[in-house]
Design an enzyme around this catalytic site. Sequence first.
Site, PDB file in Angstrom:
ATOM      1  N   HIS A 224      99.666  68.049  63.657  1.00 41.12           N
ATOM      2  CA  HIS A 224     101.080  68.154  63.997  1.00 41.12           C
ATOM      3  C   HIS A 224     101.952  68.484  62.787  1.00 41.12           C
ATOM      4  O   HIS A 224     103.144  68.741  62.936  1.00 41.12           O
ATOM      5  CB  HIS A 224     101.576  66.866  64.678  1.00 41.12           C
ATOM      6  CG  HIS A 224     101.673  65.674  63.778  1.00 41.12           C
ATOM      7  ND1 HIS A 224     100.680  64.717  63.686  1.00 41.12           N
ATOM      8  CD2 HIS A 224     102.644  65.269  62.918  1.00 41.12           C
ATOM      9  CE1 HIS A 224     101.049  63.777  62.837  1.00 41.12           C
ATOM     10  NE2 HIS A 224     102.230  64.096  62.345  1.00 41.12           N
ATOM     11  N   ASP A 252      94.469  66.122  66.839  1.00 46.92           N
ATOM     12  CA  ASP A 252      95.493  66.079  65.796  1.00 46.92           C
ATOM     13  C   ASP A 252      94.818  66.250  64.444  1.00 46.92           C
ATOM     14  O   ASP A 252      94.698  65.306  63.664  1.00 46.92           O
ATOM     15  CB  ASP A 252      96.290  64.776  65.852  1.00 46.92           C
ATOM     16  CG  ASP A 252      97.574  64.857  65.005  1.00 46.92           C
ATOM     17  OD1 ASP A 252      97.868  65.960  64.493  1.00 46.92           O
ATOM     18  OD2 ASP A 252      98.256  63.827  64.860  1.00 46.92           O
ATOM     19  N   GLY A 332     106.131  60.492  57.207  1.00 49.54           N
ATOM     20  CA  GLY A 332     105.646  61.124  55.988  1.00 49.54           C
ATOM     21  C   GLY A 332     104.223  60.744  55.645  1.00 49.54           C
ATOM     22  O   GLY A 332     103.577  61.402  54.825  1.00 49.54           O
ATOM     23  N   SER A 334     101.790  60.899  57.778  1.00 45.33           N
ATOM     24  CA  SER A 334     100.897  61.710  58.609  1.00 45.33           C
ATOM     25  C   SER A 334      99.957  62.559  57.768  1.00 45.33           C
ATOM     26  O   SER A 334     100.363  63.169  56.772  1.00 45.33           O
ATOM     27  CB  SER A 334     101.713  62.635  59.509  1.00 45.33           C
ATOM     28  OG  SER A 334     102.183  61.955  60.635  1.00 45.33           O
ATOM     29  N   SER A 349      97.449  59.947  62.089  1.00 43.57           N
ATOM     30  CA  SER A 349      98.109  60.723  63.137  1.00 43.57           C
ATOM     31  C   SER A 349      99.474  60.134  63.468  1.00 43.57           C
ATOM     32  O   SER A 349     100.499  60.754  63.241  1.00 43.57           O
ATOM     33  CB  SER A 349      97.232  60.767  64.388  1.00 43.57           C
ATOM     34  OG  SER A 349      97.907  61.379  65.460  1.00 43.57           O
TER      35      SER A 349
END
Length: 380
Positions: A224, A252, A332, A334, A349
């Site tokens: 993402h 993801d 942030g 991720s 994720s």
Amino acid sequence: MRRTSALRTIVVALLLTVGLGAAHTVPAGAEPPSATPTASAGLLEAMRRDLGLTDHQAAERLRAERDAARVEAEARRAAGDSFGGAWFDAHSGRLVVGLTDRGDEAEVRALGADTRLVQHSARALDRAKARLDTRPAPAGVAGWHVDPRSNSVVVTVVRADRDLPAVRAFVDRARATGPVTVAETAAAPRTYAAGTVGGDPYYTGNVRCSIGFSVHGGFVTAGHCGRAGAAVRGWDGSAMGTFQGSSFPGDDYAYVSIHSGWWTVPVVLGWGTVPDRLVRGSAEAPVGASICRSGSTTRWHCGTVLAKNETVNYSQGAVHQMTKTSVCAEGGDSGGAFISGDQAQGVTSGGWGNCSTGGETWFQPVNEILGRYGLTLHTA
């Protein structure tokens, strides 16, 4: 000034890539390879803070979890169709294996595991979950996964939405597919990307995310965070790489190739909380094992593996085959690395909550990403 700028460029590149993995040299501050890795003082401190363990308890747990990961693979082969899932029991320090056939108990116990007789095999539960994966879920359903400890498919609903007609209808349909247990959560899951903030690991467009693990030619991260073809910049604004592959929702994960001038090393950044952690492989930790996460916003935090193969129902769409943890995270983080001991586990994720009040976070398992893109993890 030229010398100062050149040195700064080298430092910037190292800081941006130490969370990836993969070079032939070991950076200063990273622990050297050893046949029997030992827990650093910083890692023990993180486990004291997040898991409430003493140094001795943390060191013993890491040792027991390494043994459990090995035994789980052997027990799965030995049990065959009788295998009903497995989990790490933190109280006994041993792996527990569910079996549908009592005749397999002696062989599995001989491997060093405890056993529990269960009604449903792991394959049967996986089939029940797969049937749910084909159906859309309302926003009040946070996700669903196979839980070996309850020997059922657990459907997690948002507490405030549990009585909504659409949520109750989904749960009723789920119960028709197989054995289902309903659990509640405080909030719906969300992804952990964030807007542009200066001084962080990498950007694509106006999104900031965290680097996961190094592979030959680049690194893996969350899907993402960027689409295939999107350019990636380092925190200094310079060109860093390009998204070569990306999938979200459904999955993801993503693969970013890096440009010349950037290099990677086989470590996960400890942010000064713990020494940078060398990555030595990607053996999957069992449910119940301790696990830690490194991200560019909240840095280093630990917790335990709560569930595997969970379908997470984000507002953008469902994501499958995720691992659920008790580790906190924030915007942030991720794409950042989940690691258990010295074994890579996956990339961050999303989740719910924060690192002030607590919460839960999901990651996409790294071995799935490596297999999808034909990548090789860089290890020490």
